[in-house]
Design an enzyme around this catalytic site. Structure first.
Site, mmCIF file in Angstrom:
data_model
loop_
_atom_site.group_PDB
_atom_site.id
_atom_site.type_symbol
_atom_site.label_atom_id
_atom_site.label_comp_id
_atom_site.label_asym_id
_atom_site.label_seq_id
_atom_site.Cartn_x
_atom_site.Cartn_y
_atom_site.Cartn_z
ATOM 1 N N ASP A 1 7.102 -13.014 -2.962
ATOM 2 C CA ASP A 1 8.105 -12.244 -2.224
ATOM 3 C C ASP A 1 9.413 -12.243 -2.999
ATOM 4 O OD1 ASP A 1 9.715 -11.023 -0.402
ATOM 5 O OD2 ASP A 1 9.693 -12.664 1.069
ATOM 6 N N ASN B 1 12.127 -10.194 -2.642
ATOM 7 C CA ASN B 1 13.395 -9.893 -1.959
ATOM 8 C C ASN B 1 13.542 -10.687 -0.670
ATOM 9 O OD1 ASN B 1 11.599 -8.647 -0.306
ATOM 10 N ND2 ASN B 1 12.505 -6.600 -0.431
ATOM 11 N N ASP C 1 11.972 -11.211 2.229
ATOM 12 C CA ASP C 1 11.878 -10.737 3.612
ATOM 13 C C ASP C 1 10.569 -11.213 4.266
ATOM 14 O OD1 ASP C 1 10.016 -9.237 2.295
ATOM 15 O OD2 ASP C 1 10.731 -7.281 3.012
ATOM 16 N N ASP D 1 5.786 -8.584 -2.672
ATOM 17 C CA ASP D 1 6.190 -7.260 -3.151
ATOM 18 C C ASP D 1 6.150 -7.195 -4.670
ATOM 19 O OD1 ASP D 1 8.622 -8.485 -4.101
ATOM 20 O OD2 ASP D 1 9.310 -8.468 -2.015
ATOM 21 N N ASP E 1 -6.446 -0.237 -7.014
ATOM 22 C CA ASP E 1 -7.506 -0.110 -6.023
ATOM 23 C C ASP E 1 -7.569 1.360 -5.625
ATOM 24 O OD1 ASP E 1 -9.346 -0.967 -3.857
ATOM 25 O OD2 ASP E 1 -8.371 -2.907 -4.161
ATOM 26 N N ASP F 1 -13.086 0.939 -3.956
ATOM 27 C CA ASP F 1 -13.424 0.307 -2.686
ATOM 28 C C ASP F 1 -14.707 0.897 -2.085
ATOM 29 O OD1 ASP F 1 -12.298 -1.481 -0.540
ATOM 30 O OD2 ASP F 1 -12.405 0.369 0.626
ATOM 31 N N GLU G 1 -16.875 -1.548 -5.912
ATOM 32 C CA GLU G 1 -17.337 -2.527 -4.922
ATOM 33 C C GLU G 1 -18.596 -1.968 -4.286
ATOM 34 O OE1 GLU G 1 -15.841 -4.864 -0.899
ATOM 35 O OE2 GLU G 1 -15.455 -2.733 -1.189
ATOM 36 N N HIS H 1 -10.088 -11.107 -1.653
ATOM 37 C CA HIS H 1 -9.318 -11.066 -0.407
ATOM 38 C C HIS H 1 -10.208 -10.936 0.830
ATOM 39 C CE1 HIS H 1 -10.384 -7.075 -1.555
ATOM 40 N NE2 HIS H 1 -10.037 -6.616 -0.367
ATOM 41 N N ASP H 2 -11.522 -10.896 0.645
ATOM 42 C CA ASP H 2 -12.432 -10.666 1.774
ATOM 43 C C ASP H 2 -13.242 -11.890 2.197
ATOM 44 O OD1 ASP H 2 -11.745 -7.992 2.119
ATOM 45 O OD2 ASP H 2 -13.245 -7.288 0.685
HETATM 46 C C1 GLC Z 1 -13.515 -3.292 1.144
HETATM 47 C C2 GLC Z 1 -12.251 -4.084 0.969
HETATM 48 C C3 GLC Z 1 -11.864 -4.666 2.285
HETATM 49 C C4 GLC Z 1 -11.603 -3.523 3.240
HETATM 50 C C5 GLC Z 1 -12.805 -2.589 3.331
HETATM 51 C C6 GLC Z 1 -12.441 -1.294 3.973
HETATM 52 O O1 GLC Z 1 -14.583 -4.077 1.511
HETATM 53 O O2 GLC Z 1 -12.415 -5.059 -0.020
HETATM 54 O O3 GLC Z 1 -10.748 -5.497 2.205
HETATM 55 O O4 GLC Z 1 -11.277 -4.024 4.494
HETATM 56 O O5 GLC Z 1 -13.314 -2.266 2.063
HETATM 57 O O6 GLC Z 1 -11.594 -0.556 3.143
HETATM 58 CA CA CA Z 2 9.427 -8.802 0.137
#
Ligand code: GLC
Ligand code: CA
Length: 563
Positions: A24, A26, A28, A32, A101, A205, A260, A335-336
């Site tokens: 982060d 800035n 908040d 970012d 992405d 994605d 993906e 992230h999943d």
């Molecule tokens: C992919 C992404 C996931 C997202 C999903 C829908 O699996 O990695 O984070 O929620 O697609 O876009």
């Molecule tokens: Ca920020």
């Protein structure tokens, strides 16, 4: 000798940033691009060659950027196009590529195409999406029995139009109708926009979902989530669409792609990532899910006891099948999913197991991806209440299990192990309030273990997981054996050891990984003499004298090389 054609993206390793929780700048409470700019040297120092940004686009955040409201812009929470350009140039100056992405299976319901498709049903935008009449008028029965992956039924009713729109994910993520050539023109225009700006490639994605079965027939009735997926996963037109994107835009620009691919198998993957008829493959790499299912069934939430055999089988079959024909994307976090140390390792032996897991996948054949925080061994957070969770997917599971009588308290316990939100806690930079992420209230709780687990502490400790990652990536760079060598698994049926070797131009590498704290006897496989090899990695102090067999320590990992 291998017949693998060298390529920069085969030699690279990639760092994934999920921008909201990275840094982060800035103050908040929301990560970012100012923060990213400040951390470029840190990322470079890890030894990676590229950054993949999870969506940076304007978004109402029903799925934190995976619901995109404007494909050619930057979310004001993260900065603007000017700032993005600075980050891009800063990455390039440091010799790192930038991968965006690309979320084109669906848009946000706030995207102007969708708004027009709803407000101006006579306009061309109506056919950008799957608008359909229900089986009964008045919103009493949707067009088919499909269920979304994120939010109940896959159809949302609109009263004014007396029509439903399709959303395979959340309600705020209406699916684009990719069979419409105009939609494909839009996709190509998005690709060109970012390539013109200078980005180097795309992570696409749920790319295997972009074609839907004609006639939208009912799905296999039993699935409680994602019902109908056999009618939207890897259908033949996906390949036609990717061919078009590749030939018309990606190939001319030399854009890299990693798709993906839920539901992917090695055999099917070859149809996408193996060059055919002298043409560029449809995609360079694919993220499959098979090795992410060693402790669950189909989704993280349906937990099973961890099976090392299942894990090894998944890795080895991809290693074997891709060799000389395709190329692996190697990852154990993103992230999943919950943090890997909590899944396949042990928080009790965080350092040992974190290092073992790193060596286990980075030394395989393929392009390694490292997810933010993974490099310092971040672990799952424990939340006390349901309202501290934020993710639409978590709540979807809750709404389902609630119907079967699961109480909130029990669900919180389950989510504390299985939710993908563990990957989304702010990165822990130092032992300071909020882990040094920000002074303001962070958008999502910081894991309380930040005073022990943070970047500053990891920098200062030469034995940290962070330094181990750096050493592994450096070793990979210096040894074509790791990048281009062949792969062979040993002791396949062992339930506690994962051992494999790599071989290239007369050099050999042996990787021995222990899963668990129980001591086991490891004997060098036939043809390998540990006393003649050089131990290049070990997560414990090396033995005073090498012997050809040893008893493992908890989560021990050793790597030997013969030159
Ligand atoms: C992919 C992404 C996931 C997202 C999903 C829908 O699996 O990695 O984070 O929620 O697609 O876009
Ligand atoms: Ca920020």
């Amino acid at each position: 000798m291998s017949n693998i054609k060298p390529a920069w993206w085969k030699e690279m390793s990639v760092y994934q940033i999920w921008p909201r929780s990275f840094a982060d700048g800035n103050n908040d409470g929301i990560g970012d691009l100012h923060g990213v700019l400040e951390k470029l040297d840190y990322i470079k120092a890890l030894g990676v060659d590229a950054i993949w940004f999870s969506p940076l686009y304007p978004s109402p955040n029903c799925d934190y950027g995976y619901d995109c409201a404007d494909y050619k812009n930057i979310h004001p929470e993260y900065g603007d196009l000017g700032l993005f350009k600075q980050v891009l140039d800063g990455a390039h100056e440091r010799g790192m590529k930038v991968i965006m992405d690309l979320v084109i299976n669906h848009t946000s319901d706030h995207h102007e195409w969708f708004v027009k498709s709803r407000e101006e049903p006579e306009s061309e935008y109506h056919d950008y999406y799957y608008w359909r009449k229900g089986k009964k008028p008045g919103g009493k029965k949707p067009p088919n029995n499909w269920l979304s992956v994120f939010e109940g039924k896959a159809w949302e009713y609109n009263k004014e139009l007396d029509e439903y729109y399709l959303h395979v994910f959340a309600k705020g993520q209406p699916d684009l109708n990719m069979s419409n050539p105009k939609v494909r023109e839009e996709v190509k225009s998005i690709l060109r926009f970012w390539l013109e700006l200078g980005v180097d490639g795309f992570r696409e994605d749920v790319i295997t979902y972009i074609a839907k079965r004609e006639g939208l027939p009912n799905g296999f009735p039993l699935l409680p989530i994602g019902r109908g997926m056999e009618h939207w996963t890897s259908l033949p037109p996906v390949k036609d669409y990717l061919r078009e994107f590749q030939d018309e835009v990606l190939t001319p620009y030399g854009g890299f792609t990693v798709g993906e691919a839920p539901g992917m198998t090695p055999k099917l993957a070859k149809e996408y990532i193996t060059a055919q008829d002298g043409k560029q493959p449809l995609l360079d790499l694919m993220f499959h899910f098979q090795h992410m299912e060693a402790d669950c069934f189909m989704t993280d939430f349906i937990g099973l006891p961890f099976s090392l055999k299942k894990l090894k089988k998944a890795f080895s079959s991809w290693q074997r099948e891709m060799f000389g024909e395709g190329w692996n994307a190697l990852y154990i976090e993103n992230h999943d999913h919950p943090r890997i140390i909590n899944r396949y390792g042990s928080p009790k032996y965080r350092e040992a197991s974190g290092k073992m897991l790193a060596a286990m996948y980075i030394l395989q054949s393929g392009t390694p991806f490292i997810y933010q925080g993974q490099e310092i061994g971040m672990t799952n957070i424990t939340l006390d209440r349901l309202d501290q969770f934020k993710d639409v997917a978590t709540f979807n599971v809750y709404n389902l299990v609630k119907k079967f009588g699961m109480k909130e308290e029990r669900f919180v316990k389950l989510a504390n192990r299985k939710s993908r939100e563990h990957a989304r806690t702010p990165v822990q930079w130092k032992d300071a309030p909020n882990g040094g992420f920000c002074d303001a209230e962070p958008w999502f709780p910081v894991n309380q273990n930040y005073s022990e687990i943070n970047v500053e502490a990891a920098e200062a400790d030469p034995n940290s997981i962070l330094h181990w990652y750096r050493a592994l990536l450096q070793f990979r760079k210096e040894n074509p054996l790791v990048i281009y060598g062949g792969y062979q698994e040993h002791y396949k049926s062992s339930r506690s050891l994962y051992a494999y070797s790599r071989e290239h131009e007369g050099k050999r590498l042996l990787v021995v990984c222990t899963f668990g704290e129980k001591p086991v006897q490891f004997c060098a496989p036939k043809g390998f003499d540990l006393t003649q090899g050089k131990q290049v990695f070990g997560n414990y102090a090396p033995p005073e004298t090498q012997t050809n067999s040893f008893v493992t320590k908890p989560w021990e990992c050793r790597v030997y090389m013969w030159e």
